[in-house]
Design a protein around this motif. Structure first.
Motif, PDB file in Angstrom:
ATOM      1  N   TRP A 108      70.562  -7.685  13.667  1.00 58.72           N
ATOM      2  CA  TRP A 108      70.532  -6.810  14.789  1.00 58.72           C
ATOM      3  C   TRP A 108      71.438  -5.527  14.466  1.00 58.72           C
ATOM      4  O   TRP A 108      71.185  -4.221  13.881  1.00 58.72           O
TER       5      TRP A 108
ATOM      6  N   GLY B   4      63.191  -4.722  29.795  1.00 62.01           N
ATOM      7  CA  GLY B   4      63.573  -5.935  28.879  1.00 62.01           C
ATOM      8  C   GLY B   4      64.194  -5.475  27.492  1.00 62.01           C
ATOM      9  O   GLY B   4      64.492  -6.057  26.691  1.00 62.01           O
TER      10      GLY B   4
ATOM     11  N   ASN C 255      62.526  -8.274  25.009  1.00 60.57           N
ATOM     12  CA  ASN C 255      62.548  -9.503  26.003  1.00 60.57           C
ATOM     13  C   ASN C 255      63.885  -9.942  26.286  1.00 60.57           C
ATOM     14  O   ASN C 255      64.142 -11.163  26.581  1.00 60.57           O
ATOM     15  N   SER C 256      64.723  -9.148  26.368  1.00 63.38           N
ATOM     16  CA  SER C 256      66.068  -9.384  27.125  1.00 63.38           C
ATOM     17  C   SER C 256      65.957  -9.633  28.796  1.00 63.38           C
ATOM     18  O   SER C 256      65.119  -9.116  29.510  1.00 63.38           O
TER      19      SER C 256
ATOM     20  N   HIS D 267      69.423  -0.377  28.113  1.00 62.05           N
ATOM     21  CA  HIS D 267      68.625  -1.515  28.659  1.00 62.05           C
ATOM     22  C   HIS D 267      67.918  -0.984  29.779  1.00 62.05           C
ATOM     23  O   HIS D 267      68.111  -0.568  30.826  1.00 62.05           O
TER      24      HIS D 267
ATOM     25  N   LEU E 195      76.296  -7.747  25.867  1.00 61.74           N
ATOM     26  CA  LEU E 195      76.101  -7.355  24.522  1.00 61.74           C
ATOM     27  C   LEU E 195      77.275  -6.863  23.953  1.00 61.74           C
ATOM     28  O   LEU E 195      77.684  -7.273  22.798  1.00 61.74           O
TER      29      LEU E 195
ATOM     30  N   MET F 141      69.329 -13.801  22.425  1.00 62.00           N
ATOM     31  CA  MET F 141      69.856 -13.932  21.112  1.00 62.00           C
ATOM     32  C   MET F 141      71.145 -14.651  21.064  1.00 62.00           C
ATOM     33  O   MET F 141      72.393 -14.403  21.107  1.00 62.00           O
TER      34      MET F 141
ATOM     35  N   VAL G  85      66.065  -3.393  24.745  1.00 54.81           N
ATOM     36  CA  VAL G  85      67.587  -2.726  24.592  1.00 54.81           C
ATOM     37  C   VAL G  85      67.436  -1.819  23.409  1.00 54.81           C
ATOM     38  O   VAL G  85      67.345  -2.295  22.326  1.00 54.81           O
TER      39      VAL G  85
ATOM     40  N   LEU H 167      65.979  -4.210  20.822  1.00 53.88           N
ATOM     41  CA  LEU H 167      66.190  -5.541  21.010  1.00 53.88           C
ATOM     42  C   LEU H 167      64.848  -6.001  22.214  1.00 53.88           C
ATOM     43  O   LEU H 167      64.797  -4.987  23.095  1.00 53.88           O
TER      44      LEU H 167
ATOM     45  N   VAL I  39      73.406  -7.030  31.188  1.00 50.85           N
ATOM     46  CA  VAL I  39      73.044  -7.350  29.816  1.00 50.85           C
ATOM     47  C   VAL I  39      73.767  -6.338  28.764  1.00 50.85           C
ATOM     48  O   VAL I  39      74.273  -7.011  27.600  1.00 50.85           O
TER      49      VAL I  39
END
Length: 270
Positions: free
Chosen positions: A10, A205, A24-25, A88, A35, A1, A207, A22, A31
């Protein structure tokens, strides 16, 4: 992002609806902290800055079992409990279980207030002992806070919901004649929450972020083995920090728009 606009979208969605996802992280264990740091900073709790939710044989914390996790709010035993939960998904169980369950407890409280005013009164006025006693790694703790299930401010607006059966103390320090009415009220609240909860299964992926003051969340049971692992990394952020970041981003957007408008005006004059 990478875009601040997307980042703000978001946070706006999370603030308004109490939940945002979220997709496709990166499948990177850092992660959640990344974030949180982009928002401001992560909220440290008894369980550290980040926590790994995976099945642990013999675990005393319900979160670390593969059995069903009932609807609850996180850390109701904190006077100033973490406001926003970030989860996540690194690995997801391929079994039929492992589904997330969520419900808007403010909405349930609204319905309870309208349909069962006496139940609402019991849950919003009766103090309950919430506690967490134990150890994580080499740190021992004894957390405790007394507060109702439904917490209101001076104007009657919702402040937070407290609900977690494992963290509700066995000691109930209220008059005997109030015990049964409270349990009846709580049973109605829980039944309504279960009836109106939604279920979905995250994929690696994802979140999942939600308002821990407002939403009840849980999880269905799942099969766990060496080849079928469910691994979630979680962390917390406080609303004060989220709102601060949102204001900064919105002010930056306004400044850019004003600069562009001024530039266009000067170009017209020239």
């Amino acid at each position: 992002m990478r875009s601040d606009d997307t980042f703000l979208e978001w946070l706006d969605t999370l603030a308004v609806y109490g939940i945002a996802m979220l997709k496709n992280s990166p499948l990177d264990i850092g992660v959640v902290k990344s974030l949180a740091n982009r928002i401001g900073f992560i909220r440290r709790t008894t369980y550290g800055e980040e926590f790994s939710v995976r099945s642990r044989p013999g675990a005393k914390n319900y979160s670390y079992l593969s059995k069903p996790l009932p609807l609850h709010t996180d850390l109701p035993y904190y006077e100033y409990k973490p406001s926003v939960t970030l989860l996540h998904t690194l690995e997801q169980s391929r079994s039929k279980g492992g589904w997330n369950t969520l419900v808007d407890a403010f909405n349930i409280a609204d319905q309870l207030r309208a349909q069962h005013p006496e139940h609402f009164k019991n849950l919003s006025q009766t103090l309950v002992n919430w506690c967490d006693i134990g150890a994580d790694a080499d740190k021992f703790f004894h957390n405790m806070w007394r507060a109702p299930v439904i917490n209101l401010d001076a104007t009657g607006k919702y402040v937070r919901i407290n609900h977690s059966v494992p963290q509700r103390d066995s000691h109930f320090s209220i008059d005997v004649d109030k015990v049964v009415p409270w349990y009846e009220a709580n049973a109605t609240f829980v039944r309504m929450a279960h009836e109106q909860s939604v279920s979905f299964k995250t994929v690696p992926g994802d979140v999942l972020s939600f308002n821990n003051l407002r939403m009840l969340h849980g999880r269905t049971g799942y099969d766990d083995s060496e080849r079928n692992v469910r691994h979630i990394v979680g962390g917390f952020v406080d609303w004060d920090i989220v709102y601060s970041r949102m204001r900064v981003l919105k002010r930056a957007t306004v400044s850019i728009e004003e600069t562009e408008s001024a530039g266009q005006h000067m170009a017209v004059q020239a």
